[in-house]
Design a protein around this motif. Structure first.
Motif, PDB file in Angstrom:
ATOM      1  N   ASP A  72      -5.376  -0.555  -0.333  1.00 45.06           N
ATOM      2  CA  ASP A  72      -5.421   0.597   0.554  1.00 45.06           C
ATOM      3  C   ASP A  72      -4.151   1.436   0.414  1.00 45.06           C
ATOM      4  O   ASP A  72      -3.035   0.913   0.501  1.00 45.06           O
ATOM      5  CB  ASP A  72      -5.569   0.151   2.009  1.00 45.06           C
ATOM      6  N   GLY A  73      -4.312   2.730   0.188  1.00 46.38           N
ATOM      7  CA  GLY A  73      -3.176   3.639   0.105  1.00 46.38           C
ATOM      8  C   GLY A  73      -2.606   3.823  -1.282  1.00 46.38           C
ATOM      9  O   GLY A  73      -1.724   4.672  -1.474  1.00 46.38           O
ATOM     10  N   LEU A  74      -3.088   3.062  -2.279  1.00 46.72           N
ATOM     11  CA  LEU A  74      -2.575   3.157  -3.645  1.00 46.72           C
ATOM     12  C   LEU A  74      -3.667   3.639  -4.594  1.00 46.72           C
ATOM     13  O   LEU A  74      -4.862   3.565  -4.281  1.00 46.72           O
ATOM     14  CB  LEU A  74      -2.046   1.804  -4.114  1.00 46.72           C
ATOM     15  N   ILE A 106       2.095   4.683  -9.948  1.00 43.97           N
ATOM     16  CA  ILE A 106       2.975   4.260  -8.859  1.00 43.97           C
ATOM     17  C   ILE A 106       2.907   5.277  -7.719  1.00 43.97           C
ATOM     18  O   ILE A 106       2.938   6.487  -7.948  1.00 43.97           O
ATOM     19  CB  ILE A 106       4.426   4.126  -9.358  1.00 43.97           C
ATOM     20  N   THR A 107       2.793   4.783  -6.503  1.00 39.75           N
ATOM     21  CA  THR A 107       2.899   5.604  -5.299  1.00 39.75           C
ATOM     22  C   THR A 107       4.269   5.363  -4.690  1.00 39.75           C
ATOM     23  O   THR A 107       4.679   4.206  -4.497  1.00 39.75           O
ATOM     24  CB  THR A 107       1.807   5.234  -4.278  1.00 39.75           C
ATOM     25  N   LYS A 108       5.008   6.417  -4.408  1.00 43.38           N
ATOM     26  CA  LYS A 108       6.345   6.260  -3.840  1.00 43.38           C
ATOM     27  C   LYS A 108       6.289   5.489  -2.530  1.00 43.38           C
ATOM     28  O   LYS A 108       5.326   5.586  -1.767  1.00 43.38           O
ATOM     29  CB  LYS A 108       6.987   7.624  -3.621  1.00 43.38           C
ATOM     30  N   ALA A 109       7.358   4.727  -2.277  1.00 43.69           N
ATOM     31  CA  ALA A 109       7.392   3.865  -1.093  1.00 43.69           C
ATOM     32  C   ALA A 109       7.232   4.657   0.192  1.00 43.69           C
ATOM     33  O   ALA A 109       6.694   4.143   1.182  1.00 43.69           O
ATOM     34  CB  ALA A 109       8.701   3.070  -1.081  1.00 43.69           C
ATOM     35  N   THR A 110       7.657   5.897   0.191  1.00 46.63           N
ATOM     36  CA  THR A 110       7.520   6.724   1.395  1.00 46.63           C
ATOM     37  C   THR A 110       6.055   6.996   1.740  1.00 46.63           C
ATOM     38  O   THR A 110       5.738   7.345   2.875  1.00 46.63           O
ATOM     39  CB  THR A 110       8.243   8.068   1.211  1.00 46.63           C
ATOM     40  N   LEU A 139       3.760   4.689   1.689  1.00 48.45           N
ATOM     41  CA  LEU A 139       3.164   3.450   2.198  1.00 48.45           C
ATOM     42  C   LEU A 139       4.196   2.819   3.127  1.00 48.45           C
ATOM     43  O   LEU A 139       4.966   1.947   2.717  1.00 48.45           O
ATOM     44  CB  LEU A 139       2.811   2.533   1.028  1.00 48.45           C
ATOM     45  N   ALA A 140       4.206   3.279   4.366  1.00 51.31           N
ATOM     46  CA  ALA A 140       5.301   2.960   5.282  1.00 51.31           C
ATOM     47  C   ALA A 140       5.440   1.467   5.561  1.00 51.31           C
ATOM     48  O   ALA A 140       6.541   0.925   5.571  1.00 51.31           O
ATOM     49  CB  ALA A 140       5.116   3.729   6.587  1.00 51.31           C
ATOM     50  N   ILE A 182       4.022  -2.525   4.670  1.00 51.29           N
ATOM     51  CA  ILE A 182       3.247  -3.416   3.806  1.00 51.29           C
ATOM     52  C   ILE A 182       2.728  -4.569   4.647  1.00 51.29           C
ATOM     53  O   ILE A 182       3.513  -5.278   5.289  1.00 51.29           O
ATOM     54  CB  ILE A 182       4.107  -3.960   2.646  1.00 51.29           C
ATOM     55  N   GLY A 183       1.426  -4.772   4.667  1.00 50.93           N
ATOM     56  CA  GLY A 183       0.864  -5.880   5.436  1.00 50.93           C
ATOM     57  C   GLY A 183      -0.603  -5.700   5.740  1.00 50.93           C
ATOM     58  O   GLY A 183      -1.425  -6.525   5.342  1.00 50.93           O
ATOM     59  N   PRO A 184      -0.984  -4.627   6.434  1.00 54.01           N
ATOM     60  CA  PRO A 184      -2.387  -4.516   6.836  1.00 54.01           C
ATOM     61  C   PRO A 184      -3.330  -4.118   5.709  1.00 54.01           C
ATOM     62  O   PRO A 184      -4.553  -4.205   5.868  1.00 54.01           O
ATOM     63  CB  PRO A 184      -2.346  -3.426   7.920  1.00 54.01           C
ATOM     64  N   GLN A 185      -2.797  -3.687   4.569  1.00 50.29           N
ATOM     65  CA  GLN A 185      -3.638  -3.148   3.502  1.00 50.29           C
ATOM     66  C   GLN A 185      -4.548  -4.217   2.892  1.00 50.29           C
ATOM     67  O   GLN A 185      -4.125  -5.343   2.639  1.00 50.29           O
ATOM     68  CB  GLN A 185      -2.782  -2.536   2.384  1.00 50.29           C
TER      69      GLN A 185
END
Length: 236
Positions: free
Chosen positions: A223-225, A147-151, A153-154, A156-159
């Motif tokens: 992306d980002g996770l 899990i990546t903290k929500a902070t 991944l500002a 959610i959409g373009p990933q």
């Protein structure tokens, strides 16, 4: 003696856990909710209409949790075992009957997940208007990356969300293609359940689902996770 204080007849498993990126402590998994038909192209490939009135859900047992990197035996009772790559939400605070803004704040983090599915059993149940349990609530079928903290991944959409089998791309979309957005899902579900830390929500899969066989290696990412990997083993 209060019957509620009696010793167990047999050992009871502890809650499964998922690692959290940059944290020493893990996230215990209590419940797993799954959103159905949350990408229009996937609904079309399954031959069904998207219900745009409200999201709908099925569940997996917490004991179906498996970690990325595992080798999972091809499950019994199926000849059509499918992958589904998904964004997973981890709830971090109690939320009940919330609006979307409050729901967004209740999300602790995000992860890559695989909703492994006995597709033949799911479709047979759908045809007969029966529950999907045999098709969806499969042992070791909720495969999760850290899990990546929500902070982290500002927005959610373009990933990009993607999945490969033996290195060949099978699924590719963007989180902006989600019909029901993450805050909408949490808000809606919170009107039916007291959501608590330990609850995971798998948000649905893009088009391109398909079967795997023993020996196949599934990889995927958002992306980002943290990415995800699963190897399909021989049937037991």
């Amino acid at each position: 003696m209060n019957p509620m204080t009696k010793a167990n007849l047999f050992p009871s498993p502890s809650w499964p856990t998922v690692p959290v990126k940059d944290e020493a402590s893990a996230y215990p998994v209590h419940r797993i909710f799954c959103v159905g038909r949350n990408y229009a192209a996937h609904a079309a490939e399954m031959g069904v209409e998207v219900d745009r009135e409200a999201p709908f859900y099925f569940t997996k047992s917490a004991l179906a949790t498996e970690h990325t990197g595992a080798v999972v035996a091809y499950p019994p009772g199926t000849s059509n075992f499918h992958y589904e790559m998904e964004l997973v939400l981890a709830i971090g605070k109690p939320v009940f009957r919330s609006d979307r803004a409050t729901a967004q704040k209740a999300i602790y983090g995000y992860a890559c997940g695989l909703d492994m599915t006995r597709r033949d059993l799911q479709l047979d149940a759908r045809t007969k208007q029966r529950p999907w349990d045999l098709g969806k609530d499969v042992e070791q079928s909720a495969v999760l990356a850290s899990i990546t903290k929500a902070t982290g991944l500002a927005t959610i959409g373009p990933q990009r969300i993607h999945l490969e089998v033996n290195g060949e791309t099978r699924q590719e979309a963007h989180l902006s293609d989600l019909i029901w957005k993450v805050d909408e899902i949490v808000s809606h579900l919170s009107h039916y359940y007291h959501l608590e830390p330990g609850d995971l929500i798998m948000t649905g899969t893009p088009a391109g689902v398909g079967a795997v066989v023993a020996g196949d290696v599934i990889t995927g990412g958002i992306d980002g996770l943290e990415p995800i990997r699963l190897t399909i083993g021989a049937a037991e």
